[in-house]
Design a protein around this motif. Structure first.
Motif, PDB file in Angstrom:
ATOM      1  N   GLU A   6       0.841  -1.197   0.000  1.00  0.00           N
ATOM      2  CA  GLU A   6       0.000   0.000   0.000  1.00  0.00           C
ATOM      3  C   GLU A   6       0.873   1.244   0.000  1.00  0.00           C
ATOM      4  OE1 GLU A   6      -2.076  -2.787   3.107  1.00  0.00           O
ATOM      5  OE2 GLU A   6      -0.046  -2.084   2.676  1.00  0.00           O
ATOM      6  N   SER A   7       0.333   2.301  -0.543  1.00  0.00           N
ATOM      7  CA  SER A   7       1.000   3.598  -0.491  1.00  0.00           C
ATOM      8  C   SER A   7      -0.053   4.690  -0.625  1.00  0.00           C
ATOM      9  CB  SER A   7       2.049   3.729  -1.601  1.00  0.00           C
ATOM     10  OG  SER A   7       1.441   3.617  -2.876  1.00  0.00           O
ATOM     11  N   LEU A  20      -5.158   6.212  -2.104  1.00  0.00           N
ATOM     12  CA  LEU A  20      -4.341   5.072  -1.701  1.00  0.00           C
ATOM     13  C   LEU A  20      -4.176   4.122  -2.879  1.00  0.00           C
ATOM     14  CD1 LEU A  20      -5.858   4.251   1.809  1.00  0.00           C
ATOM     15  CD2 LEU A  20      -4.115   5.945   1.194  1.00  0.00           C
ATOM     16  N   SER A  21      -3.018   3.480  -2.917  1.00  0.00           N
ATOM     17  CA  SER A  21      -2.739   2.488  -3.950  1.00  0.00           C
ATOM     18  C   SER A  21      -2.416   1.150  -3.314  1.00  0.00           C
ATOM     19  CB  SER A  21      -1.552   2.926  -4.813  1.00  0.00           C
ATOM     20  OG  SER A  21      -1.793   4.170  -5.427  1.00  0.00           O
ATOM     21  N   PHE A  80      -6.893   1.222  -6.581  1.00  0.00           N
ATOM     22  CA  PHE A  80      -6.850   2.534  -5.950  1.00  0.00           C
ATOM     23  C   PHE A  80      -8.063   2.738  -5.066  1.00  0.00           C
ATOM     24  CE2 PHE A  80      -3.279   4.145  -8.233  1.00  0.00           C
ATOM     25  CZ  PHE A  80      -3.334   3.551  -9.485  1.00  0.00           C
ATOM     26  N   LEU A  81      -7.871   3.525  -4.026  1.00  0.00           N
ATOM     27  CA  LEU A  81      -8.977   3.981  -3.189  1.00  0.00           C
ATOM     28  C   LEU A  81      -8.894   5.500  -3.123  1.00  0.00           C
ATOM     29  CD1 LEU A  81     -11.369   3.021  -1.409  1.00  0.00           C
ATOM     30  CD2 LEU A  81      -9.831   3.285   0.559  1.00  0.00           C
ATOM     31  N   GLN A  82      -9.758   6.156  -3.871  1.00  0.00           N
ATOM     32  CA  GLN A  82      -9.816   7.613  -3.851  1.00  0.00           C
ATOM     33  C   GLN A  82     -10.716   8.033  -2.696  1.00  0.00           C
ATOM     34  OE1 GLN A  82      -8.260   9.971  -5.855  1.00  0.00           O
ATOM     35  NE2 GLN A  82      -9.151  11.460  -4.427  1.00  0.00           N
ATOM     36  N   GLY A 120       0.015  -1.973   5.489  1.00  0.00           N
ATOM     37  CA  GLY A 120      -0.789  -0.853   5.964  1.00  0.00           C
ATOM     38  C   GLY A 120      -0.149   0.489   5.692  1.00  0.00           C
ATOM     39  N   THR A 121      -0.997   1.499   5.556  1.00  0.00           N
ATOM     40  CA  THR A 121      -0.534   2.866   5.373  1.00  0.00           C
ATOM     41  C   THR A 121      -1.391   3.783   6.253  1.00  0.00           C
ATOM     42  OG1 THR A 121      -0.037   4.600   3.733  1.00  0.00           O
ATOM     43  CG2 THR A 121      -2.032   3.293   3.346  1.00  0.00           C
TER      44      THR A 121
END
Length: 127
Positions: A6-7, A20-21, A80-82, A120-121
């Protein structure tokens, strides 16, 4: 080695946005569903969103519906999570997870069905 990375986390003010990616570099495993979960200090890990690898099905938790958008880019195997209109209560460590396809879509909100997890991020939303 099975691995998710994740990033994209960080510190943002309330009302702001982050993306998030979740990538699976060099993966050797088949993925059916990718889920995003989050865990705040002292709380249980909770479901945020999920998408099938084909992109044909998407699910959101009520708490993020209409603010978060999940998507997948096939070219580089990234989900992705926008996250828009962020709130202080969105503060948590966000994890992505992959299911190899042996679970029902209706169970995608449960952490127990996922086979691989990222490290995790951290997402912190200030008021």
């Amino acid at each position: 080695q099975e691995q998710l990375v994740e990033s994209g986390g960080g510190l943002v003010q309330a009302g702001g946005s982050l993306r998030l990616s979740c990538a699976a570099p060099g993966r050797t495993f088949k993925i059916y569903t990718v889920g995003w979960f989050r865990q705040a200090p002292g709380k249980e890990r909770e479901f945020v969103s999920a998408i099938t690898w084909s992109g044909s099905r998407i699910m959101y938790a009520d708490s993020v519906n209409s603010r978060f958008t999940i998507s997948r880019v096939k070219a580089n195997d990234t989900v992705f999570l926008q996250m828009n209109s962020l709130k202080p209560e969105d503060t948590a460590v966000y994890y992505c997870a992959a299911d190899r396809g042996d679970s029902l879509w209706s169970d995608a909100k449960f952490p127990r069905v996922y086979d691989f997890w990222g490290q995790g991020t951290q997402v912190t939303v200030s008021s």
